[in-house]
Enzyme design. Sequence first.
Site, PDB file in Angstrom:
ATOM      1  N   THR A 200      28.615   5.572  27.608  1.00  0.00           N
ATOM      2  CA  THR A 200      29.486   6.131  28.957  1.00  0.00           C
ATOM      3  C   THR A 200      30.659   5.143  29.406  1.00  0.00           C
ATOM      4  OG1 THR A 200      28.406   5.900  31.021  1.00  0.00           O
ATOM      5  CG2 THR A 200      27.496   7.143  29.428  1.00  0.00           C
ATOM      6  N   GLU A 345      26.217  11.468  26.538  1.00  0.00           N
ATOM      7  CA  GLU A 345      24.441  11.257  26.190  1.00  0.00           C
ATOM      8  C   GLU A 345      23.848  12.384  25.305  1.00  0.00           C
ATOM      9  OE1 GLU A 345      27.115  11.533  28.885  1.00  0.00           O
ATOM     10  OE2 GLU A 345      26.020  10.082  30.461  1.00  0.00           O
ATOM     11  N   LYS A 452      37.142  23.716  45.295  1.00  0.00           N
ATOM     12  CA  LYS A 452      36.079  24.615  46.702  1.00  0.00           C
ATOM     13  C   LYS A 452      36.897  24.903  47.433  1.00  0.00           C
ATOM     14  CE  LYS A 452      32.328  21.648  45.123  1.00  0.00           C
ATOM     15  NZ  LYS A 452      32.684  20.332  44.682  1.00  0.00           N
ATOM     16  N   TRP A 457      34.462  28.678  44.628  1.00  0.00           N
ATOM     17  CA  TRP A 457      34.841  27.924  43.372  1.00  0.00           C
ATOM     18  C   TRP A 457      35.900  27.960  42.498  1.00  0.00           C
ATOM     19  CZ3 TRP A 457      29.494  26.099  40.374  1.00  0.00           C
ATOM     20  CH2 TRP A 457      29.244  24.977  41.507  1.00  0.00           C
TER      21      TRP A 457
HETATM   22  P1  ADP Z   1      32.481  10.743  30.128  1.00  0.00           P
HETATM   23  O1  ADP Z   1      34.091  11.528  29.935  1.00  0.00           O
HETATM   24  O2  ADP Z   1      31.771  10.628  30.643  1.00  0.00           O
HETATM   25  O3  ADP Z   1      32.910   9.176  29.642  1.00  0.00           O
HETATM   26  P2  ADP Z   1      31.603  12.063  27.700  1.00  0.00           P
HETATM   27  O4  ADP Z   1      32.980  11.009  26.911  1.00  0.00           O
HETATM   28  O5  ADP Z   1      30.323  11.983  27.007  1.00  0.00           O
HETATM   29  O6  ADP Z   1      31.905  10.966  28.643  1.00  0.00           O
HETATM   30  O7  ADP Z   1      32.890  13.050  27.729  1.00  0.00           O
HETATM   31  C1  ADP Z   1      31.366  14.189  28.758  1.00  0.00           C
HETATM   32  C2  ADP Z   1      32.373  15.050  29.022  1.00  0.00           C
HETATM   33  O8  ADP Z   1      33.502  15.381  28.655  1.00  0.00           O
HETATM   34  C3  ADP Z   1      31.614  16.502  29.302  1.00  0.00           C
HETATM   35  O9  ADP Z   1      30.705  16.588  30.237  1.00  0.00           O
HETATM   36  C4  ADP Z   1      32.204  17.925  29.624  1.00  0.00           C
HETATM   37  O10 ADP Z   1      32.806  17.160  31.509  1.00  0.00           O
HETATM   38  C5  ADP Z   1      34.034  17.301  29.172  1.00  0.00           C
HETATM   39  N1  ADP Z   1      33.728  17.497  27.625  1.00  0.00           N
HETATM   40  C6  ADP Z   1      34.077  17.526  26.644  1.00  0.00           C
HETATM   41  N2  ADP Z   1      33.961  18.141  25.797  1.00  0.00           N
HETATM   42  C7  ADP Z   1      34.312  19.536  26.208  1.00  0.00           C
HETATM   43  C8  ADP Z   1      35.108  20.988  26.275  1.00  0.00           C
HETATM   44  N3  ADP Z   1      35.534  21.249  24.756  1.00  0.00           N
HETATM   45  N4  ADP Z   1      35.559  21.160  27.312  1.00  0.00           N
HETATM   46  C9  ADP Z   1      35.411  20.373  28.535  1.00  0.00           C
HETATM   47  N5  ADP Z   1      35.025  19.821  28.975  1.00  0.00           N
HETATM   48  C10 ADP Z   1      34.644  19.516  27.955  1.00  0.00           C
END
Ligand code: ADP
Length: 555
Positions: A200, A345, A452, A457
């Site tokens: 990640t 994940e 917040k 929220w």
């Molecule tokens: P990170 O950015 O934590 O490295 P990922 O690329 O796995 O990891 O991103 C996952 C996160 O991206 C999700 O938990 C969510 O917050 C955000 N995300 C992914 N797709 C969307 C979407 N279509 N709309 C809003 N948020 C999104």
Amino acid sequence: MATPLMGQMMDVPLLISSLLVHAEKYHGDAEIVSRTVEGASADNGTTINKGIHRYTYRDAAARARQLANALTRLGLGDGERAATLAWNGYRHFEAYYAISGMGSVVHTINPRLHPEQIAWIANHAEDRVLFFDLTFAPIVDGIAAHCPNVKAWIAMTDRAHMPAMKNVQPLCYEDLLAAESDAYDWPSFDEKAAACLCYTSGTTGNPKGVLYSHRSTLLHAYAAALPDGLSLSGCEVVLPVVPMFHVNAWTLPYVCAMVGAKIVFPGAALDGTSVCELFETERVTFSAGVPTVWLAVLQHLQKTGHKPTTLKRMLVGGSACPPALMQAFERDYGITLVHGWGMTEMSPLGTVGNLKQKHLSLPESEQFAVRLKQGRPPYGVDLKIVDPEGRELPRDGQTSGDLLVRGPWIIDRYFKADDSPLVDGWFPTGDVATLDADGYMQITDRSKDVIKSGGEWISSIDLENIAMAHPAVAMAAVIGIAHPKWDERPLLVVVKKPDAEVAREELLKHYEGKIAKWWTPDDVAFTDALPLGATGKVQKNKLREQFRDYTLPTA
Ligand code: ADP
């Protein structure tokens, strides 16, 4: 429980190699086209025209077998990790299949991370071999001394383009292949064996590794291919803009091999002009990327007046898709943006924003509202929202809570971690969302980005979406700023479109009637650029840092 009567069907493991075997046998002549990293001068014996490499699944399968022979000769063992620092291209595709297929683990590293982080990840993963595109030779030179486990550095190019390097003696990819036969029998083993490793992006703390299995990857690919998933078939031409170093290009290299779609790999050229050129020359029908990529493509189309002629659908995910973006593509270009949500994940697919039969008779604006949500889960993903005490919340489309997921392609534990992140068998996503009675999920925010205010929220995504619909706004992000009375209040940070003018008051007025009044940002700050992370998402933590000492006029 009594011993069940066992089924009497073949016990054929779901292995990644079987996708390539299938592709070679049943759609061997489907094309894989790549914009090469070497550019127009590249020549490795296959058809290359102005920096475009063109071959078929049949060719790719033979070369993947040659690569498996080469890696065996280099001593890459079962379960050992071989890393890649590479763009989307045919050699990267071959490495995906050769490494996993032979029983080792392909570890894709995001080259946009800081070199120190790359070295940290390579060491944590104990990578034995590291493949790299020419672009990343300087990174490799910089980290090599800090990565003692790496026994072979492989430059993904031919002899004529080998880079001059100071600290490593790289092997040449094409030389390695040329020395090997393409006779190789993919081994059979437990489908639960590890196949790929992705970290990640680790916006807080060190990156964490997610270790996919062959089984999870194949089940996920089946689900992604479904009509209510990405709806891919042998009739599609797919251009993954989403990088192969970002959650396996959202599984497209696997799904395309599964269904026999033509693949178009864009290489290093991810700007609007280059991507749109490939859309036309290769007759692309489906593409996938984060919103920032589609914003750049939209700007390019608006500037040049071009209209894609074959492109029908684009998957958008990674962060929330602004409604204005979806509208512009549909209204002006007849291209449908399909909203998807997921995370590293989750392999990554969690939900896709496709309609149901009952929506088809609704007016377009109501259909649009459904499609703007992050979507509903395919079979295989289960979702629930809970309150801070872990009690399940209603699926009423209104109540928002912490989103939890479970399923066969969702993480059980991070690589080398002692304890599991699961809560009663569910993975907490860190997202706050609503769920409705039809199963559509809508992300309110990431829990750490939600604002917040006075115990309530405010969704930063909602405020950003409204700002993005203003014609003068190129990019917008909303963050919470400390406030003496309300705890936090929203600040809108805006990048204006080139040559556009807009005042703070006008932007604030733009919110009128679109949200509850108390959600309106307390102030607007203009900036030249927003900090983008390694996967093209706005880095809210950096932005908060940048505005740490900002005083709101209301404070
Ligand atoms: P990170 O950015 O934590 O490295 P990922 O690329 O796995 O990891 O991103 C996952 C996160 O991206 C999700 O938990 C969510 O917050 C955000 N995300 C992914 N797709 C969307 C979407 N279509 N709309 C809003 N948020 C999104």
